[in-house]
Design an enzyme around this catalytic site. Structure first.
Site, PDB file in Angstrom:
ATOM      1  N   ASP A  54       0.555   4.759   2.118  1.00 41.39           N
ATOM      2  CA  ASP A  54      -0.210   5.221   3.282  1.00 41.39           C
ATOM      3  C   ASP A  54      -1.209   6.307   2.887  1.00 41.39           C
ATOM      4  O   ASP A  54      -0.855   7.284   2.208  1.00 41.39           O
ATOM      5  CB  ASP A  54       0.743   5.807   4.344  1.00 41.39           C
ATOM      6  CG  ASP A  54       1.556   4.714   5.026  1.00 41.39           C
ATOM      7  OD1 ASP A  54       1.043   3.587   5.155  1.00 41.39           O
ATOM      8  OD2 ASP A  54       2.705   4.998   5.409  1.00 41.39           O
TER       9      ASP A  54
ATOM     10  N   HIS B  85       0.831  -1.215   0.000  1.00 42.88           N
ATOM     11  CA  HIS B  85       0.000   0.000   0.000  1.00 42.88           C
ATOM     12  C   HIS B  85       0.859   1.256   0.000  1.00 42.88           C
ATOM     13  O   HIS B  85       2.059   1.221   0.265  1.00 42.88           O
ATOM     14  CB  HIS B  85      -0.921   0.026   1.219  1.00 42.88           C
ATOM     15  CG  HIS B  85      -0.177   0.163   2.520  1.00 42.88           C
ATOM     16  ND1 HIS B  85       0.577  -0.857   3.061  1.00 42.88           N
ATOM     17  CD2 HIS B  85      -0.047   1.211   3.372  1.00 42.88           C
ATOM     18  CE1 HIS B  85       1.125  -0.462   4.194  1.00 42.88           C
ATOM     19  NE2 HIS B  85       0.767   0.808   4.398  1.00 42.88           N
TER      20      HIS B  85
ATOM     21  N   ARG C  40       4.975   6.152  13.959  1.00 45.30           N
ATOM     22  CA  ARG C  40       4.835   6.676  12.596  1.00 45.30           C
ATOM     23  C   ARG C  40       4.126   8.022  12.571  1.00 45.30           C
ATOM     24  O   ARG C  40       3.082   8.186  13.202  1.00 45.30           O
ATOM     25  CB  ARG C  40       4.036   5.689  11.729  1.00 45.30           C
ATOM     26  CG  ARG C  40       4.107   6.022  10.253  1.00 45.30           C
ATOM     27  CD  ARG C  40       3.251   5.081   9.418  1.00 45.30           C
ATOM     28  NE  ARG C  40       1.919   5.623   9.243  1.00 45.30           N
ATOM     29  CZ  ARG C  40       0.904   4.948   8.689  1.00 45.30           C
ATOM     30  NH1 ARG C  40       1.072   3.699   8.278  1.00 45.30           N
ATOM     31  NH2 ARG C  40      -0.270   5.519   8.542  1.00 45.30           N
TER      32      ARG C  40
ATOM     33  N   HIS D  91       4.589   0.003   0.011  1.00 46.87           N
ATOM     34  CA  HIS D  91       5.390  -0.756   0.966  1.00 46.87           C
ATOM     35  C   HIS D  91       4.571  -1.865   1.613  1.00 46.87           C
ATOM     36  O   HIS D  91       3.333  -1.859   1.568  1.00 46.87           O
ATOM     37  CB  HIS D  91       6.012   0.164   2.022  1.00 46.87           C
ATOM     38  CG  HIS D  91       5.022   0.902   2.868  1.00 46.87           C
ATOM     39  ND1 HIS D  91       4.339   2.002   2.422  1.00 46.87           N
ATOM     40  CD2 HIS D  91       4.587   0.677   4.130  1.00 46.87           C
ATOM     41  CE1 HIS D  91       3.540   2.449   3.365  1.00 46.87           C
ATOM     42  NE2 HIS D  91       3.659   1.660   4.425  1.00 46.87           N
TER      43      HIS D  91
HETATM   44  C1  SIN Z   1       3.235   0.707   7.705  1.00 38.76           C
HETATM   45  O1  SIN Z   1       2.623   0.168   6.791  1.00 38.76           O
HETATM   46  O2  SIN Z   1       3.216   1.925   7.880  1.00 38.76           O
HETATM   47  C2  SIN Z   1       4.055  -0.150   8.663  1.00 38.76           C
HETATM   48  C3  SIN Z   1       5.212  -0.796   7.998  1.00 38.76           C
HETATM   49  C4  SIN Z   1       5.913  -1.724   8.947  1.00 38.76           C
HETATM   50  O3  SIN Z   1       5.462  -1.939  10.073  1.00 38.76           O
HETATM   51  O4  SIN Z   1       6.947  -2.282   8.565  1.00 38.76           O
END
Ligand code: SIN
Length: 279
Positions: free
Chosen positions: A102, A100, A270, A255
């Site tokens: 974000d 995805h 985050r 990612h």
């Molecule tokens: C995310 O998708 O923001 C998290 C990525 C992760 O936990 O590696």
């Protein structure tokens, strides 16, 4: 700056985020971000307040719809964690389980996210990033022509119930939360506002359909694009180290969280910086 031997990514050297960021360094970071898409800052033992302040240099911050998982006292930080305290999850343990970008489900999606490692497992827990400029540039010309005028719907709830079935600790969304994440429509192909390159802007987590196509045609096309966009030659895998700060561009990469063994603790903070309306 040390560029990785990978289709994206670079390490920023010699910067201590405990210290005020000079305008010259900030300009270099902006340029490197547009060029490399994922920037890694190692050994950044900073506070949540410093994390938020650094993130704000790049734009206003977006607050995640699952407010349950905010870092207490810091609404700008979403906790990504599989840890439970008093039986309750402190963060989103399964964030990133599908490829995805974000917040692509927002009318104004994200410019980028900054993820700061606080507690890491001894095995697993990697994050994979795929370069969506390369995904676009390597599509056959005829398919590129078909895609250029198309738009796609993105919705936060596309996989929410599927995730809840596997992770019952995920809260049911309230009507207020559902109102915050109504489906939106974005172009399938967008132009990066800083580097001017085209990018394929669809992802398997949030992109639900191509507008105007019959369901089976839309599903087939999306499956083809999802599969193409994660070819191994587009991917950089980040192996986390203590106090890493990783800043990725949600306009040019997707990612995936690689997963953490159940018996291992993982906790990262985050922030998400607001971008612009995709064009
Ligand atoms: C995310 O998708 O923001 C998290 C990525 C992760 O936990 O590696």
């Amino acid at each position: 700056m040390r560029q990785f031997a990978a289709p994206l990514g670079a390490q920023v050297l010699g910067l201590d985020l405990n210290r005020p960021l000079h305008e010259d360094d900030f300009s270099l970071i902006r340029k490197a971000f547009a060029d490399h898409h994922v920037l890694v800052f190692r050994k950044q033992d900073i506070t949540p307040q410093q994390h938020v302040a650094f993130s704000r240099r790049f734009g206003p911050l977006q607050i995640h719809v699952l407010k349950q998982f905010q870092l207490p006292g810091t609404q700008e930080i979403l906790q990504i964690s599989n840890i439970r305290e008093n039986g309750e999850p402190i963060g989103l343990g399964d964030a990133g389980a599908f490829w995805h970008s974000d917040l692509s489900y927002k009318a104004i999606p994200s410019l980028g996210s900054l993820l700061h490692a606080r507690e890491l497992p001894t095995t697993g827990g990697d994050t994979h990033f795929s370069n969506m400029h390369l995904a676009w540039e390597t599509l056959p010309a005829a398919l590129q022509k078909t895609l250029l005028p198309l738009k796609a719907e993105h919705t936060y709830i596309k996989r929410y119930e599927e995730q809840r079935a596997k992770a019952p600790w995920r809260p049911a969304l309230t009507q207020t939360q559902l109102d915050e994440v109504r489906p939106v429509v974005h172009p399938v192909v967008t132009t990066h506002p800083e580097n001017g390159r085209k990018t394929l802007f669809v992802n398997e987590h949030f992109t639900s359909r191509i507008v105007g196509l019959p369901v089976d045609e839309s599903d087939d096309l999306l499956q083809q694009l999802f599969a193409h966009s994660i070819r191994p030659e587009f991917i950089y895998t980040h192996q986390w180290e203590e106090d890493d700060m990783v800043f990725w561009d949600n306009r040019s990469v997707i990612h995936l969280a690689g997963g953490t063994p159940d018996d291992q603790r993982r906790r990262l903070n985050r922030t998400t910086v607001e971008g612009t309306v995709p064009v």
